[in-house]
Design an enzyme around this catalytic site. Structure first.
Site, PDB file in Angstrom:
ATOM      1  CB  VAL A 129      62.317  41.996  53.300  1.00  0.00           C
ATOM      2  CG1 VAL A 129      62.818  40.993  52.284  1.00  0.00           C
ATOM      3  CG2 VAL A 129      61.132  41.414  54.059  1.00  0.00           C
ATOM      4  CB  CYS A 130      63.821  46.319  56.408  1.00  0.00           C
ATOM      5  SG  CYS A 130      65.588  46.553  56.193  1.00  0.00           S
ATOM      6  CG  ASN A 131      57.673  43.809  57.495  1.00  0.00           C
ATOM      7  OD1 ASN A 131      57.125  43.340  58.474  1.00  0.00           O
ATOM      8  ND2 ASN A 131      57.069  44.634  56.665  1.00  0.00           N
TER       9      ASN A 131
END
Length: 651
Positions: free
Chosen positions: A411-413
């Protein structure tokens, strides 16, 4: 429907029936990615487009003037939506939040606070960059161009200590006042929804500590504004730069904004590039001169023709959003209430043997139901009754079959994933070598998940969505068949049966060199090709590129190699005549690239194809092995998932 959203959220089912026909056959739980646009938003925008003629704003025709007026109107309405005084703030339209981040980054590359003119491209002034662990990938990426250094703050307390002077950074030292700094953090983690303190910007601006005077703040509010009111009414405490995406609030249009404190706008004005619409005059024949627009900040930054049709659509989006929901505070209360029900439901799920079904990645300081600390977003993974992980890919596929849409993966984290899943840097690099990529289906490596399942709620989420999802998880993943007591035959001992014990495991990281015993009580990965890191390297001739054998080079047997996974290195020790014992370390994650086209493998005498190793080009590596073996050679690595036993077995 009620006046100005006063009936919301009591009328949520009526709103869904009239405004969101595309949700009738699905349970949509990915509002952190984008929320859903209302039917009346599209209808109103379509009527607006059909009734008016909008021209390019850079012209002076009636249609162009209309576009200009409407763009200015939307710009003012956006500021009002976030309670920002237009005397103190300006809005720059960008493609999305990431584009706004990059605009700020580009400005910092070329300027610092105390200069009156941009530095030359050949000698930019360096700047320092600090960012929070929970930052989106787009914020993390700024560190690559911060030549003064960067720091990842691993916890809120580190930021608190830094602001109060208890923790120093590269910029907190005498003589640093002339240097620029940028501190960036998210208002809300896009992974697990925890909300971070919003007062850091104001407190940092008020700090009189050395090095803090030239530090600007960048707030990523993209995830936050989906279900919370961003309040910029106090310009003294507001971030210098705030980025967000409007489609996360309204569903449409696909547009981002960068909100800038006018007191900090001079940073952006120092950029060297200019595009169409941002200058009043340009000379390009013989003379090279230009005059930038000098009135409003956004006129100097919005290059080329604005996406004016999308900006006009924001007018309709704001109208419909207010009519349906009244305020962001109403949305916040509604979604937080539903999130509490969902969190309590997932937390209560148990297998028949008492084991929890869901491992939820929640910050200890956050509390579901409290909008100040927690958004309506839940990140989790599922375990079976024996404690094994259910792959995120399998979870998503089954959810799809039940009409449930959500998000899985990293999730791009990266910071949030690493901390929540307890993944060290070496484990992440190992996972990459094993083939883990964004969006693929490698779900569990080394006994740990590689990503999460994320569900996020929005303004139009209703109780049925929560109920349906909990039913799905319960019916699909809860093991109600066996309890521990049912597995035990009366009169039998509860002691587990005796297991065969492995006394030791040995691998030879380099083909032909001495074996190494894996330390006791150390977990070791077993791949489809055998034990991890076994026979993954070999020595090759620098003259021919052919692998060396112990028959021709018996000194190979005296080389001692070991693998340190936590440090992420292959260690090789050799006894050299002139210097005695010496050690070479090679990164496990450094995969050499072929420098030339490799011919196809030639069949050996037993008609099996042998993998082709790729040599390292480092002179340090070749010098080490040449001195150790007594012949010109270097280290080479075999391709992933290949076993080179045949290379040594031919002796």
């Amino acid at each position: 429907m009620g006046r100005v959203g006063t009936s919301y959220p009591e009328n949520i089912d009526q709103i869904r029936e009239q405004e969101y026909p595309n949700l009738r056959d699905t349970t949509y739980l990915d509002h952190a990615g984008t929320t859903i646009y209302a039917k009346s938003l599209i209808d109103q925008f379509a009527r607006d487009m059909a009734a008016n003629l909008f021209g390019n704003p850079h012209s002076r025709s009636p249609s162009s003037e209309l576009s200009t007026r409407r763009v200015d109107r939307v710009r003012l309405r956006v500021l009002q939506f976030f309670k920002a005084n237009p005397e103190d703030f300006d809005v720059i339209f960008v493609a999305n939040a990431t584009a706004g981040i990059k605009m700020v980054m580009d400005a910092f590359i070329q300027c610092d606070k105390n200069t009156t003119l941009p530095h030359t491209q050949d000698s930019p002034r360096p700047f320092w960059y600090g960012y929070h662990r929970d930052s989106h990938t787009s914020l993390v990426g700024i560190r690559e161009i911060a030549s003064q250094g960067s720091r990842c703050f691993e916890a809120d307390q580190e930021v608190e200590d830094w602001i109060s002077g208890k923790l120093a950074t590269e910029l907190d030292h005498p003589g640093s006042e002339s240097q620029l700094g940028l501190f960036a953090y998210p208002a809300q983690s896009n992974m697990n929804g925890r909300r971070l303190p919003l007062d850091w910007s104001g407190r940092l601006r008020e700090s009189s500590l050395p090095g803090h005077g030239n530090i600007y703040t960048l707030l990523d509010a993209a995830a936050y504004v989906t279900t919370a009111q961003l309040d910029l009414s106090n310009s003294k405490t507001a971030p210098d730069f705030t980025v967000l995406s409007l489609y996360k609030i309204f569903g449409f249009p696909d547009l981002g904004v960068l909100i800038v404190r006018k007191c900090s706008g001079h940073i952006l004005e120092r950029r060297r590039y200019f595009g169409g619409g941002t200058v009043d005059m340009v000379t390009c024949i013989k003379d090279k001169w230009h005059a930038k627009k000098a009135e409003r900040l956004h006129e100097k930054m919005e290059d080329g023709t604005l996406p004016f049709h999308h900006i006009v659509a924001v007018d309709s989006a704001l109208d419909v959003h207010e009519r349906l929901y009244g305020s962001m505070d109403r949305i916040s209360r509604h979604t937080c209430s539903l999130a509490k029900q969902l969190y309590d439901g997932l937390s209560s799920l148990r297998h028949a043997n008492g084991k929890a079904v869901c491992v939820i990645y929640k910050d200890p300081a956050s509390q579901f139901g409290n909008s100040k600390t927690q958004a309506p977003t839940i990140a989790f993974n599922v375990q079976n009754s024996r404690g094994g992980w259910v792959g995120k890919t399998d979870f998503e596929r089954l959810a799809d079959l039940h009409g449930i849409q959500l998000r899985t993966g990293g999730v791009c984290n990266p910071g949030g994933i690493a901390s929540s899943l307890n993944l060290a840097g070496w484990e992440l690099r190992r996972n990459f070598m094993e083939g883990t990529r964004c969006g693929n289906d490698l779900d569990v490596l080394g006994g740990k998940p590689t990503g999460v399942v994320r569900v996020s709620l929005g303004a139009m989420t209703n109780f049925h969505d929560i109920h349906h999802f909990l039913q799905f998880v319960s019916a699909t993943f809860v093991d109600e068949r066996h309890r521990f007591s049912e597995l035990v035959t009366p009169g039998l001992s509860l002691e587990p049966p005796a297991l065969q014990q492995v006394d030791s495991l040995r691998i030879a990281p380099i083909v032909g060199c001495a074996e190494w015993e894996i330390p006791a009580e150390t977990s070791w990965e077993v791949r489809s090709t055998g034990l991890a890191w076994d026979r993954e390297w070999c020595l090759v001739s620098e003259m021919t590129g052919a692998p060396l054998t112990t028959r021709e080079h018996p000194a190979m047997k005296r080389l001692k190699s070991s693998v340190d996974i936590q440090e992420g290195v292959l260690k090789v020790r050799a006894q050299l005549e002139e210097v005695g014992e010496t050690e070479l370390t090679v990164s496990l994650w450094d995969i050499p690239s072929p420098t030339c086209e490799v011919k196809a493998n030639q069949p050996s005498e037993d008609d099996t194809e042998l993998p082709v190793p790729t040599p390292y080009t480092s002179k340090t590596i070749s010098d080490f092995f040449t001195a150790a073996i007594g012949a010109p050679c270097t280290l080479a690595r075999f391709p992933a998932d290949s076993f080179p036993q045949a290379a040594e077995g031919s002796e």
